[in-house]
Scaffold this active site. Sequence first.
Site, mmCIF file in Angstrom:
data_model
loop_
_atom_site.group_PDB
_atom_site.id
_atom_site.type_symbol
_atom_site.label_atom_id
_atom_site.label_comp_id
_atom_site.label_asym_id
_atom_site.label_seq_id
_atom_site.Cartn_x
_atom_site.Cartn_y
_atom_site.Cartn_z
ATOM 1 N N CYS A 130 -18.778 41.855 7.852
ATOM 2 C CA CYS A 130 -19.733 42.146 6.781
ATOM 3 C C CYS A 130 -20.079 40.881 6.029
ATOM 4 O O CYS A 130 -21.004 40.877 5.237
ATOM 5 C CB CYS A 130 -19.189 43.205 5.855
ATOM 6 S SG CYS A 130 -17.777 42.614 4.952
ATOM 7 N N GLU B 39 -29.540 45.257 9.715
ATOM 8 C CA GLU B 39 -28.212 44.698 10.012
ATOM 9 C C GLU B 39 -27.996 44.769 11.522
ATOM 10 O O GLU B 39 -28.029 45.852 12.103
ATOM 11 C CB GLU B 39 -27.114 45.491 9.291
ATOM 12 C CG GLU B 39 -25.744 44.899 9.556
ATOM 13 C CD GLU B 39 -24.596 45.670 8.901
ATOM 14 O OE1 GLU B 39 -24.638 46.914 8.882
ATOM 15 O OE2 GLU B 39 -23.657 45.019 8.429
HETATM 16 P P1 NAD Z 1 -19.360 53.366 10.316
HETATM 17 O O1 NAD Z 1 -20.160 53.603 9.088
HETATM 18 O O2 NAD Z 1 -19.897 53.827 11.612
HETATM 19 O O3 NAD Z 1 -17.907 54.067 10.184
HETATM 20 C C1 NAD Z 1 -17.054 53.812 9.098
HETATM 21 C C2 NAD Z 1 -16.073 54.976 8.940
HETATM 22 O O4 NAD Z 1 -16.784 56.154 8.559
HETATM 23 C C3 NAD Z 1 -15.318 55.338 10.218
HETATM 24 O O5 NAD Z 1 -13.992 55.653 9.843
HETATM 25 C C4 NAD Z 1 -16.047 56.577 10.729
HETATM 26 O O6 NAD Z 1 -15.192 57.449 11.443
HETATM 27 C C5 NAD Z 1 -16.501 57.238 9.447
HETATM 28 N N1 NAD Z 1 -17.751 58.010 9.532
HETATM 29 C C6 NAD Z 1 -18.736 57.896 10.446
HETATM 30 N N2 NAD Z 1 -19.763 58.735 10.122
HETATM 31 C C7 NAD Z 1 -19.391 59.369 8.988
HETATM 32 C C8 NAD Z 1 -20.032 60.330 8.141
HETATM 33 N N3 NAD Z 1 -21.254 60.778 8.407
HETATM 34 N N4 NAD Z 1 -19.382 60.749 7.047
HETATM 35 C C9 NAD Z 1 -18.155 60.255 6.742
HETATM 36 N N5 NAD Z 1 -17.519 59.336 7.497
HETATM 37 C C10 NAD Z 1 -18.120 58.896 8.597
HETATM 38 O O7 NAD Z 1 -19.032 51.793 10.339
HETATM 39 P P2 NAD Z 1 -18.437 50.916 11.525
HETATM 40 O O8 NAD Z 1 -19.460 50.793 12.612
HETATM 41 O O9 NAD Z 1 -17.066 51.361 11.871
HETATM 42 O O10 NAD Z 1 -18.280 49.510 10.779
HETATM 43 C C11 NAD Z 1 -19.297 48.546 10.702
HETATM 44 C C12 NAD Z 1 -20.039 48.626 9.394
HETATM 45 O O11 NAD Z 1 -19.124 48.415 8.313
HETATM 46 C C13 NAD Z 1 -21.095 47.546 9.244
HETATM 47 O O12 NAD Z 1 -22.249 48.106 8.683
HETATM 48 C C14 NAD Z 1 -20.446 46.547 8.284
HETATM 49 O O13 NAD Z 1 -21.348 45.752 7.541
HETATM 50 C C15 NAD Z 1 -19.664 47.452 7.414
HETATM 51 N N6 NAD Z 1 -18.591 46.744 6.743
HETATM 52 C C16 NAD Z 1 -18.738 46.459 5.414
HETATM 53 C C17 NAD Z 1 -17.765 45.753 4.738
HETATM 54 C C18 NAD Z 1 -17.930 45.417 3.291
HETATM 55 O O14 NAD Z 1 -17.022 44.849 2.720
HETATM 56 N N7 NAD Z 1 -19.050 45.751 2.659
HETATM 57 C C19 NAD Z 1 -16.614 45.340 5.430
HETATM 58 C C20 NAD Z 1 -16.486 45.652 6.784
HETATM 59 C C21 NAD Z 1 -17.481 46.362 7.436
#
Ligand code: NAD
Length: 489
Positions: free
Chosen positions: A281, A382
């Site tokens: 991120c 992104e």
């Molecule tokens: P994601 O949003 O697909 O999933 C994150 C979590 O949410 C997982 O545990 C998943 O099982 C759960 N999830 C998925 N759909 C959901 C829903 N509809 N309702 C509730 N929970 C749900 O993210 P990802 O692909 O695992 O991670 C990458 C993303 O995370 C990127 O967009 C990145 O920028 C972001 N990120 C942000 C930070 C920050 O500090 N801002 C840090 C790391 C990653």
Amino acid sequence: MEVVRNYVDGSWREPAASERLEVLNPATGEALATVGLSLAEEVDRAAQAAAAAFPEWRRTPAVERVQYLFKLKDLLDRHFEELARTITLENGKTLEEARGEVRRAIENVEVACGIPSLMQGYLSEDIARGIDELMIRQPVGVCAALCPFNFPAMIPFWFMPYALACGNTFIVKPSERVPLTMVRIFELIEQVEFPRGVVNLVHGSRQTAEAILDHPAIRAISFVGSTPVAKQVYARAAAGGKRAQVQGGAKNPVIVLPDADLESTTRIVADSAFGSAGQRCLAASLAVTVGDARDSFVEAIAQAAAERVVGNGLEEGVQMGPVISVASKARIERLIGLGEAEGAKVMVDGRGAKITGYEGGFFVRPTVLVDVPKEGEIVTTEIFGPVLGLIHVATIDEAIDLVNTGQYGNMACLFTSSGAAARKFRYEAEVGNIGINIGVAAPMAFFPFSGWRESFFGVLHGQGRDAVEFYTQEKVVVERWPKEWSRKF
Ligand code: NAD
């Protein structure tokens, strides 16, 4: 093949769910394990165990609670290498990157060990005659973290050590794509011998997360993931009356001024854009060159991208691993195509990567797009892959304007040797994490991991003092003790 288990109420159980996913090694495409997607009943069991453990845990003196964390730190240190290997296996990042992540996780345990002083309240004597007022920090209750795939060890540790140290009980739901690291960490947590139910691990995907968000016994949610999901999570947590800290996605610009040191700037920006295959991120995603900086920087960054050694992150000398999945590879390649269609020139093309010996892996090589049109979709989307878009502007004001008009506000960096330019940028850029001659402005554990606009929803961030405030509620007490009453003593 390993079937990933939940850890609930002090014991290991296989999720009852019939729906299972394969956990893949992104470097080879081979299955490492299968993970069950826990159902609402399993979330309920964890929430009830955590709720039952809460009264005794909150009464355990803070100085005693941190003894468990000291033990955990020691175990994490001793299993450092094995944890880093697990991260590389399931996430794909290089071993060196995985080591950095484990180090950051441990640092959060270390900071949380300071809780006896960090969670102190304050007191004012005689706010009126014989009346005192005090503020006490008390734990919130059962708290939960919903985590993304890109930092399987570090991100749960932005939250868990602080929540536990403050006297809360906890549930972690890792990403269903990388559940193994947390299993290994919970095998260590088991050795720490926390009282039953204090800390629980529940695997699953969306429906599991929703069951956590809807559970009435869970009082606080920490989420990290993509912005569309973050928005849903924030709304759903609020609907259930829970406090929430919700971190979303990013599209981080780095600005290169003509007075920047070319050699170090190129190296740092390349590490930021292509490290962890761009799946951070805090990855640089747009490089904005100002004035004359363009001429030298474009060639230099293209060369750095082309020279980066891509392969299996477990191997010595590899500088960049694969992306997380075949779907992610396809999405990144499609977005490179979109940039091209919008008018950008693909100067270094990472599509269609083939790594000898790893034909089944999900590889995209570093990619550089130049002359990216400012109004293009590629500027706002992104990508979450090793793709750096280059934009050229005439002045620092234009560059800052680009930073401030973006949807996200996670990080922005400036490369310069001018103190005045650095100060202007630090003051005016509307993002939560700023780097000056730094490419990944990742806050240490004793600072909040910030994020503004659509990169963060809530008030209090993860890590440090913010985490302590998030995981405690303030109780204010006003007491009257008339002077006459103490005459008896
Ligand atoms: P994601 O949003 O697909 O999933 C994150 C979590 O949410 C997982 O545990 C998943 O099982 C759960 N999830 C998925 N759909 C959901 C829903 N509809 N309702 C509730 N929970 C749900 O993210 P990802 O692909 O695992 O991670 C990458 C993303 O995370 C990127 O967009 C990145 O920028 C972001 N990120 C942000 C930070 C920050 O500090 N801002 C840090 C790391 C990653």
